[in-house]
Write an enzyme that holds these catalytic residues in place. Structure first.
Site, mmCIF file in Angstrom:
data_model
loop_
_atom_site.group_PDB
_atom_site.id
_atom_site.type_symbol
_atom_site.label_atom_id
_atom_site.label_comp_id
_atom_site.label_asym_id
_atom_site.label_seq_id
_atom_site.Cartn_x
_atom_site.Cartn_y
_atom_site.Cartn_z
ATOM 1 N N SER A 90 0.798 -1.230 0.000
ATOM 2 C CA SER A 90 0.000 0.000 0.000
ATOM 3 C C SER A 90 0.829 1.278 0.000
ATOM 4 O O SER A 90 0.322 2.336 -0.336
ATOM 5 C CB SER A 90 -0.947 -0.006 1.185
ATOM 6 O OG SER A 90 -0.217 -0.133 2.387
ATOM 7 N N HIS A 127 -5.500 -4.277 -1.316
ATOM 8 C CA HIS A 127 -5.425 -3.224 -2.345
ATOM 9 C C HIS A 127 -5.487 -3.789 -3.763
ATOM 10 O O HIS A 127 -5.294 -3.043 -4.732
ATOM 11 C CB HIS A 127 -4.153 -2.394 -2.160
ATOM 12 C CG HIS A 127 -4.226 -1.494 -0.970
ATOM 13 N ND1 HIS A 127 -4.792 -0.239 -1.021
ATOM 14 C CD2 HIS A 127 -3.842 -1.692 0.316
ATOM 15 C CE1 HIS A 127 -4.738 0.316 0.183
ATOM 16 N NE2 HIS A 127 -4.164 -0.546 1.015
ATOM 17 N N LYS A 179 -12.175 -1.072 1.122
ATOM 18 C CA LYS A 179 -11.422 -0.230 0.189
ATOM 19 C C LYS A 179 -12.197 -0.142 -1.128
ATOM 20 O O LYS A 179 -13.177 0.579 -1.201
ATOM 21 C CB LYS A 179 -9.997 -0.762 0.038
ATOM 22 C CG LYS A 179 -9.282 -0.792 1.396
ATOM 23 C CD LYS A 179 -7.816 -1.067 1.278
ATOM 24 C CE LYS A 179 -7.191 -1.385 2.616
ATOM 25 N NZ LYS A 179 -7.209 -0.295 3.596
HETATM 26 C C1 LIG Z 1 -2.797 -4.950 3.273
HETATM 27 C C2 LIG Z 1 -3.919 -4.543 4.192
HETATM 28 N N1 LIG Z 1 -4.545 -5.478 4.902
HETATM 29 C C3 LIG Z 1 -5.560 -5.170 5.739
HETATM 30 C C4 LIG Z 1 -5.987 -3.872 5.886
HETATM 31 C C5 LIG Z 1 -7.105 -3.573 6.825
HETATM 32 O O1 LIG Z 1 -8.333 -3.606 6.170
HETATM 33 P P1 LIG Z 1 -9.630 -3.018 6.896
HETATM 34 O O2 LIG Z 1 -9.550 -1.549 6.796
HETATM 35 O O3 LIG Z 1 -10.771 -3.626 6.142
HETATM 36 O O4 LIG Z 1 -9.592 -3.516 8.306
HETATM 37 C C6 LIG Z 1 -5.367 -2.866 5.161
HETATM 38 C C7 LIG Z 1 -5.817 -1.462 5.322
HETATM 39 O O5 LIG Z 1 -5.083 -0.552 5.477
HETATM 40 C C8 LIG Z 1 -4.307 -3.208 4.271
HETATM 41 O O6 LIG Z 1 -3.688 -2.265 3.550
#
Ligand SMILES: Cc1ncc(COP(=O)(O)O)c(C=O)c1O
Length: 391
Positions: free
Chosen positions: A181, A209, A240
Site C-alpha cells: 500500500s 489493495h 477499500k
Molecule cells: C494490506 C492490508 N490489509 C488489511 C488492511 C485492513 O483492512 P480493513 O480496513 O478492512 O480492516 C489494510 C488497510 O489498510 C491493508 O492495507
C-alpha cells in the site's frame, strides 16, 4: 497521582518528533471532492478506488436491508447472529473470486487476526515479507509461531530462508500483501507459489489493495496471475474498493469450515451489520455486471502517472493506481502536503515510521470517481508547489 501521566509524555514526544497524527474530519460522503475541515478539496487520499462509498445502488441496497433485517445482527455469528444476508454475501464473494468458499468478518485487519492464529501455532514457521501490513504482523504475533521475515518481494531470499528453517518446522506458511500500500508494487505471487509448492508451504495473500483493482472485473491478484486453485488463503477487505466495511477470507471449503469453528473474531465478536452486508453484495453485483469502473480507475491512474513523470516527479516502483510521489525528506513532504491542501488538493504525506526514514512521500490514491479535469487540477497544484519549494 495521575496514573496516566506516561501517556501524556508519549503524546508530547510524538508532537516533538512531528509524528503526531492530526486526524482530519470529512464532512459528508467520500467522493472525488470532499469537504475537509470546512474546505472543499480534491480527494487523493481515500481507498475508494471505484467510487462505491457513495454509489446509488449500494446505498439503496443498504436502506432496503435495514428495513428487512434491522440495524444489528444481535449476536455473534456462531450463536444467533448469522442472518441469511451473511450467507448470501459469502456465496457471492466465493463465486466472484472463483473460490470454493468464503467467510465474512468485520474488517480486513480482523480477517488477518482470524486466519493466521487459527492455522499456525507453536512449532510452525511463518515466512513474512518485510513490508507486510500491520494486521499481518499482529496476526503472526498472536499465532505464537516463529516468524521469519524475508526481503521485500525477494523470492530468492524466501527460498533461502525456507531451506534454512524447513527441518525445524511442523508446518510452514508464507504470507504477503498482494499490493503493497505504500509503494503500489505487486507481490511476485507466481514465483512465491512455485517456491512454496516445492517445499509444501501454505500460501496466503492479503489482497486488500488488489480487490476491485487487479484481475478480471477486479477479482484480485490471484485471478490477475491466473493462480486460482494454487493459493490456499486469500484475505480481502470490503472497506477499500468495495467501498463499505468488513473483510473476508476465500479458499478451499475445508479452510472456511475450519475458520467458522476456530477463527476467534468470528466466534467472539458480532458480525457485519445488515446494511454493510447488503452494500457489499451490491458492490459484487455491480462488478459482476461489468468492468467499466475498474477500467476507468486504470485509465485515471495511467493518465495521472504519465503526467507526473513527464513533469519530472519520481513515482517510485508503483504498478497500480497507488501513486507515491517520492520526496525523501520528512519535513519537505509534510510542507508539500500542507501547500497542496492550500491549493485545494488533499494528498497526505507519509513518512517514518510508516515508511523508512528518508523515504517520505505524498501518496496519491486514484479513483474511478475522478474526472480528467480533477487530475489536471491536481497536476497543476503539484507543479506549482514543487516550483514554490524549489524541488
Ligand atoms: C494490506 C492490508 N490489509 C488489511 C488492511 C485492513 O483492512 P480493513 O480496513 O478492512 O480492516 C489494510 C488497510 O489498510 C491493508 O492495507
Amino acid at each position: 497521582m495521575d496514573k496516566l501521566e506516561f501517556l501524556r509524555r508519549e503524546l508530547d514526544s510524538l508532537h516533538k518528533e512531528s509524528l503526531f497524527n492530526e486526524i482530519r474530519t470529512i464532512e459528508g460522503p467520500q467522493g472525488a471532492w470532499i469537504v475537509v475541515n470546512g474546505k472543499r478539496v480534491l480527494n487523493l487520499c481515500s481507498n475508494n478506488y471505484l467510487g462505491f462509498a457513495d454509489h446509488a445502488e449500494l446505498k439503496e441496497a443498504s436502506k432496503r436491508a435495514v428495513d428487512e433485517y434491522g440495524v444489528g445482527p444481535g449476536a455473534v455469528r456462531t450463536i444467533a447472529g448469522t442472518q441469511t444476508i451473511h450467507l448470501e454475501l459469502e456465496r457471492k464473494l466465493a463465486e466472484f473470486k472463483h473460490a470454493e468458499a468464503c467467510i465474512a468478518l468485520q474488517g480486513g485487519f480482523v480477517a488477518n487476526l482470524a486466519v493466521i492464529p487459527a492455522i499456525t501455532g507453536e512449532g510452525d514457521i511463518i515466512f513474512s515479507d518485510e513490508l507486510n501490513h500491520a494486521s499481518i504482523i499482529d496476526g503472526c504475533r498472536l499465532s505464537r509461531a516463529k516468524v521469519v521475515r524475508y526481503a521485500h518481494n525477494d523470492t530468492a531470499d524466501l527460498k533461502k530462508k525456507i531451506i534454512e528453517h524447513k527441518d525445524s518446522a511442523r508446518r510452514m506458511l508464507v504470507v504477503t500483501d498482494g499490493v503493497f500500500s505504500m509503494d503500489g508494487d505487486i507481490a511476485p505471487l507466481p514465483h512465491i507459489v512455485d517456491v512454496a509448492d516445492e517445499y509444501g508451504v501454505i500460501v496466503m495473500v492479503d489482497d486488500a489493495h488488489g480487490e476491485g483493482v487487479l484481475g478480471d472485473s477486479g477479482r484480485g491478484i490471484v485471478n490477475h496471475f491466473g493462480l486460482e486453485g494454487r493459493v490456499e488463503i486469500e484475505v480481502g477487505t470490503l472497506s477499500k474498493a468495495f467501498g463499505v466495511m468488513g473483510g473476508f477470507i476465500t479458499g478451499p471449503e475445508v479452510l472456511i469450515d475450519y475458520l467458522k469453528q476456530k477463527g476467534r473474531p468470528f466466534l467472539f465478536s458480532t458480525g457485519l451489520t445488515p446494511a454493510d452486508t447488503a452494500a457489499a453484495i451490491a458492490a459484487v453485483d455491480v462488478l459482476t455486471k461489468g468492468d467499466e469502473l475498474v477500467r476507468k480507475l486504470w485509465d485515471n491512474a495511467s493518465y495521472f502517472q504519465e503526467k507526473l513523470t513527464d513533469a519530472g516527479f519520481d513515482i517510485g516502483s508503483t504498478e497500480t493506481p497507488i501513486t507515491p510521489v517520492m520526496l525523501g525528506d520528512e519535513k519537505i513532504a509534510s510542507t508539500f502536503s500542507r501547500k497542496l491542501y492550500n491549493e485545494g488538493v488533499f494528498a497526505q504525506s507519509i513518512s517514518y515510521p510508516t515508511v523508512a526514514r528518508g523515504k517520505a512521500r505524498i501518496r496519491c490514491m486514484l479513483s474511478a470517481a475522478h474526472q480528467e479535469e480533477d487530475l489536471d487540477h491536481a497536476l497543476n497544484a503539484f507543479v506549482s508547489v514543487a516550483r514554490e519549494l524549489g524541488i
